[in-house]
Enzyme design. Sequence first.
Site, PDB file in Angstrom:
ATOM      1  N   GLU A  87       0.820  -1.217   0.000  1.00  0.00           N
ATOM      2  CA  GLU A  87       0.000   0.000   0.000  1.00  0.00           C
ATOM      3  C   GLU A  87       0.850   1.262   0.000  1.00  0.00           C
ATOM      4  OE1 GLU A  87      -0.495  -2.601   1.942  1.00  0.00           O
ATOM      5  OE2 GLU A  87      -2.564  -3.285   1.673  1.00  0.00           O
ATOM      6  N   PHE A 149     -11.320  -8.326  13.457  1.00  0.00           N
ATOM      7  CA  PHE A 149     -10.198  -8.691  12.596  1.00  0.00           C
ATOM      8  C   PHE A 149      -9.896  -7.548  11.623  1.00  0.00           C
ATOM      9  CE2 PHE A 149      -8.625 -10.657   8.601  1.00  0.00           C
ATOM     10  CZ  PHE A 149      -7.387 -11.026   9.080  1.00  0.00           C
ATOM     11  N   GLN A 150      -8.642  -7.150  11.559  1.00  0.00           N
ATOM     12  CA  GLN A 150      -8.165  -6.052  10.706  1.00  0.00           C
ATOM     13  C   GLN A 150      -8.892  -4.735  10.981  1.00  0.00           C
ATOM     14  OE1 GLN A 150      -7.990  -7.500   6.569  1.00  0.00           O
ATOM     15  NE2 GLN A 150      -5.887  -8.167   6.969  1.00  0.00           N
ATOM     16  N   LYS A 199     -17.752  -1.809   5.752  1.00  0.00           N
ATOM     17  CA  LYS A 199     -18.132  -2.824   4.770  1.00  0.00           C
ATOM     18  C   LYS A 199     -19.652  -2.816   4.523  1.00  0.00           C
ATOM     19  CE  LYS A 199     -16.625  -7.493   3.545  1.00  0.00           C
ATOM     20  NZ  LYS A 199     -15.878  -8.678   4.015  1.00  0.00           N
ATOM     21  N   MET A 513      24.060  10.113   2.546  1.00  0.00           N
ATOM     22  CA  MET A 513      23.863  11.390   3.222  1.00  0.00           C
ATOM     23  C   MET A 513      24.181  11.271   4.715  1.00  0.00           C
ATOM     24  SD  MET A 513      23.326  14.506   2.663  1.00  0.00           S
ATOM     25  CE  MET A 513      22.321  15.037   1.284  1.00  0.00           C
TER      26      MET A 513
END
Lengths: 598, 206
Positions: A87, A149-150, A199, A513
């Site tokens: 993602e 869940f999630q 959902k 750097m």
Amino acid sequence: MDEGTNQLIRSAPEMKKEFIMEIAQQEIPNSAETKTVEVSGSVALLEALIAEGTEVIFGYPGGAIMPIYDALYDYKEKLNHILVRHEQGGIHAGQGFARTSGKVGIVFATSGPGATNLITGLADAMIDSTPLVCITGQVFAHLLGTDAFQETDVINITTPVTKWNYQVTDATEIPEVISKAFYIARSGRPGPVLIDITKNAQIQKFDFAGYKPCDHIRSYRPKPIIRKEYIQKAADLINSAKKPFVLWGQGVILGEAEKEFKAFVEKSGIPSAWTILGAGAIPTDHPLNVGMLGMHGNYGPNVLTNECDVLIAIGMRFDDRVTGRLDRYAKQAKVVHLDIDPSEIDKNVQTTVPVWGDCKETLPALTELIQERTFPEWIAKFKEYTEKEVEAVINAELHPGSGELTMGEAIHQLNELTKGDAVIVTDVGQHQMVACRYAKLNKTRSNVTSGGLGTMGFALPAAIGAKFGAPERDVVAVIGDGGFQMTLQELGTIMQSGIDVKILILNNRFLGMVRQWQELFNENRYSFVDMTSPDFVALAAAYGIAGKSVSERSDLNASLEEMMNHKGSFLLEVMVTKENNVFPMVPQGCSVAEIRLK
Amino acid sequence: MSNQNHTEKPAGKQEFNITVYTENQIGLLNRIAIIFTRRKINIDSLNTSPSEIESIHRFNIVVNETEDVVRKLSRQIEKQVEVLKVYYNTNEDVIWQELALYKVPTDIIAEKASVERLLRENGARAVVIRKDYTVFETTGHREETDALIKILQPFGLIEFVRSARVAIIKHSDGFNRKLREFERLEPGEEVSENEYLNNGQRIFTM
């Protein structure tokens, strides 16, 4: 709102009523005859995206966003969905798309880990004012707060890194919320918006009355009103200046005011320098473009910031990497600051004359009031400093002649091939500074980099999005060996989408750097900056991407040419000298006038 | 964002009352709170309530900071999409009150102190008198509500609670007229006031 005011929280239907009232003010013809169609929340979302002109979505499916993906199955012809590998890659691609196209980047992710993987990109887009609309799936509304869940509290996690966010729990809200999301993301000072859709709302059927774009929110004023008095004051100050200096930032590009800006600069005759996000708004070789500002910017623009008498800042925010030590920054100068965001005025640098407004409108008004002038002596001073910089730094970087390859000569030779017409996407670190300093840019929206947040791993996915945003242009991602390994999984996205992105890895086998700082400020104590890398060419080959590695000067030009001429993506690794430092440099805690050439 | 008494103040910290007019939106409290916490600034008092206009909410936030910091905070708050307007004022510029409740055992109060005298001297009133305890209520400034704690402490103060501060801005003429401006597609100067321009009118706003 807090619990004490619970009874005041409006229900979704009430909110809808308000939206409708807002829309009603806009006089939609025949609105009474509008027919409704029963659709799911997911379909309404996709219809809304199409109505907003969405071409491409960067996303990754998962449990809580499955109804949207199911609806997407029937929209394959209308919406181009690019399956990323992570993602974070998706959101950086969305950013790259927004930066080259000037449109809103669209990103899909699922709930929980899908949404949390967006955070870096949101923070990056927030600080670099990139317009995004991110859609995240969320667990069913009845499961909110149950540690389902999630399930993650995405709204609260993303609040500090979004311009606006909203959780949809009822499908009827979707058309209005999406229209607000687009309006907020792209208007005023742009920024990322996240819409979290439970959902049940994705599945729920409702009577969809069509999509109406939003153009007004009563609590939100994207553009401050322009005050002519202040434009006059600014013009008076500019007309009386003996050594004026223009600093421009991404605001010029975001405001699509490149022409207006060029007209202003050319009429005023004022030498102008850019922040890295402003690069390319006027071409690199424009006679009044005196170079880059900031820690690794050019010598003249930094030193002379503390000599100018009037500093005109346009669409830039005086980042600490630009100003160096603030209490010794341009103290002698009167400051004119043009910005669309009122909170930027006086935030870091005290302004003498603020010019609030969209620079597309303020710049022409200002141009009209200023005298046509030239500053030959003042500009000659910039040239003197340029000569010193060429002698002390640039010659050795761009034309080393012998020894190992340098990053600068790779960029310099790339310029010869692109002629300045390519989009240059950079990651973060030494190669970024070198690329921004030396890349030739003829056009606006040619420099895509992570400026404010400094996100390593930005370039590869951003380049994918940049190509979708500007398919007719060459896109070259310049990346260090460290940053490349943060998001290299997006090679899979390149492979699957068949997109043509040129990947130029400048490999110094160090986190360069940090190593440079350790050399300069930590007595060469190289703490965990030594980087062992895989065979990048073999890695590219595993993804079906052509590649080559080059370490000899005699091969460099031909290899770059091969990359640019190759049909399709190509990875070129250039082995550069290990311990080169980027100069000039304004060390931390020093004023811009104390910039070091070595 | 406005300070209706724009006089040059020394750079020192003092109490500022930040008044925020907002839409009533879930999550907005958090969006406003993190503007303070991000800068490690403590909110001394926070009250949210409906305003004089239906559907418009009002926050009263008290911080102890310099004017420069408060101005920057106010601009960041006003930048939030659902925020209509922010004003900041010193204590002199507002009428403010806090409400406090005190629970004390009735037998001790009745026995050792004259309830009537306590009520009179402290501007308090008895809200509940029961056999086992009495609840007093007072409103006023911090010093006043604090004073009554000290007085009641020897009489076995059982419980004390003080509300957040509510404040009315002396120079404000309310929000009704402004709201109508906000609702227009092209808002007038009224809602896009420029702080520099309005110096002369004793209004310091953006």
